[in-house]
Scaffold this active site. Structure first.
Site, PDB file in Angstrom:
ATOM      1  N   ALA A  49       0.809  -1.218   0.000  1.00 44.23           N
ATOM      2  CA  ALA A  49       0.000   0.000   0.000  1.00 44.23           C
ATOM      3  C   ALA A  49       0.841   1.267   0.000  1.00 44.23           C
ATOM      4  O   ALA A  49       0.376   2.321  -0.415  1.00 44.23           O
ATOM      5  CB  ALA A  49      -0.930   0.009   1.215  1.00 44.23           C
ATOM      6  N   LYS A  50       2.072   1.179   0.510  1.00 46.74           N
ATOM      7  CA  LYS A  50       3.013   2.313   0.554  1.00 46.74           C
ATOM      8  C   LYS A  50       2.375   3.547   1.191  1.00 46.74           C
ATOM      9  O   LYS A  50       2.522   4.668   0.713  1.00 46.74           O
ATOM     10  CB  LYS A  50       3.551   2.640  -0.841  1.00 46.74           C
ATOM     11  CG  LYS A  50       4.316   1.482  -1.480  1.00 46.74           C
ATOM     12  CD  LYS A  50       4.877   1.863  -2.842  1.00 46.74           C
ATOM     13  CE  LYS A  50       5.679   0.725  -3.456  1.00 46.74           C
ATOM     14  NZ  LYS A  50       4.829  -0.412  -3.882  1.00 46.74           N
ATOM     15  N   ARG A  51       1.677   3.337   2.291  1.00 41.02           N
ATOM     16  CA  ARG A  51       0.994   4.428   2.974  1.00 41.02           C
ATOM     17  C   ARG A  51       1.993   5.354   3.656  1.00 41.02           C
ATOM     18  O   ARG A  51       3.060   4.923   4.088  1.00 41.02           O
ATOM     19  CB  ARG A  51       0.021   3.885   4.012  1.00 41.02           C
ATOM     20  CG  ARG A  51      -1.071   2.973   3.471  1.00 41.02           C
ATOM     21  CD  ARG A  51      -1.904   3.633   2.413  1.00 41.02           C
ATOM     22  NE  ARG A  51      -3.145   2.910   2.162  1.00 41.02           N
ATOM     23  CZ  ARG A  51      -3.897   3.064   1.083  1.00 41.02           C
ATOM     24  NH1 ARG A  51      -3.510   3.914   0.138  1.00 41.02           N
ATOM     25  NH2 ARG A  51      -5.015   2.389   0.932  1.00 41.02           N
TER      26      ARG A  51
END
Length: 273
Positions: free
Chosen positions: A94-96
């Site tokens: 997700a690379k939040r």
């Protein structure tokens, strides 16, 4: 079982460092699936079943689902993984990157809604953007460090006190941020020299390594640079090369995916010891 315990067991049980990425693109599905309303679930379940004994992790990329309004299908796929292959880590890509209460909601999304064992996060906003994920002490937090894209150098190679920023990130995560002992780093296969630098900094910390397969990363160089002393330590991801393998000799798409996954797993293993 905690994330890194589960990952270590999968490395051994399946004799594999291969992470299979789930990036469903309906335009590349087999013709008989393209018009089915549950095509994404059907496709991904078939890939999972065909490769589960060859993988150390599965990594669904959330954007491929969210762009189509298919978060419900992602939930079903994650539930399928947890129920049928509970011994294989589920990494939500997700690379939040956000702070405070918003980061906590992203963590709830990853760990409560999708039941992921680990999630990828962006460290650009600092530790208070990563800390909320650590409220789930058994789950993995996989921090972007040296990414596989060429443009990553725009920031990741900036000088920070005499070292490049990506090395500073590696040191921060290894020395200060890894409070639960469940952190890992993303380091691309397309930069084996930097991969070796990160391995030297972080010791045996797991590395999620994108960039082999369609992105062209060299398997021998990747394994040589990133493996730990016991020949493990990595989740080497391949997505498109496996998902959209060209069928041969009467294969269906799942059999073709299995063939390429096995080849990739075996190629990786040739350089582990």
């Amino acid at each position: 079982m905690k994330f890194i315990e589960k990952l270590s067991a999968a490395w051994t049980t399946n004799n594999s460092l291969l992470c299979v990425g789930l990036d469903p693109d309906r335009d590349r599905f087999p013709a008989h699936l393209k018009d089915q309303p549950d095509a994404i679930v059907t496709f991904c379940k078939a890939i999972i079943d065909a490769t589960a004994d060859l993988a150390c992790a599965f990594k669904p990329q959330i954007a491929y689902f969210a762009a189509l309004g298919a978060e419900g299908q992602l939930e079903e796929i994650c539930r399928y993984l947890r129920e049928h292959y509970p011994h294989i880590p589920l990494v939500l890509d997700a690379k939040r990157g956000d702070i405070g209460a918003t980061a906590h909601q992203y963590a709830r999304e990853a760990f409560d809604r999708y039941g992921a064992d680990a999630v990828t996060v962006n460290p650009y906003m600092g530790f208070d953007s990563v800390e909320p994920y650590m409220a789930w002490p058994d789950r993995g937090v996989i921090v972007l460090c040296r990414t596989s894209n060429a443009g990553g150098s725009d920031l990741q190679f900036l000088d920070v006190g005499g070292i490049p920023l990506y090395q500073h990130v590696a040191r921060l995560v290894a020395d200060q941020w890894n409070r639960n002992g469940q952190c890992a780093l993303v380091v691309g296969a397309t930069f084996p020299e930097e991969l070796a630098q990160v391995r030297a900094i972080v010791g045996d910390m797991p590395l999620l390594v994108p960039g082999v397969g369609a992105q062209g990363g060299d398997v021998a160089a990747t394994v040589g640079a990133g493996k730990t002393a016991n020949g493990a330590g990595m989740m080497i991801n391949s997505s498109r090369a496996i998902l959209y393998a060209v069928p041969q000799d009467g294969e269906d798409f799942a059999a073709a995916a299995r063939r390429v996954a096995r080849q990739t797993r075996d190629d990786i293993n040739r350089f582990r010891n």
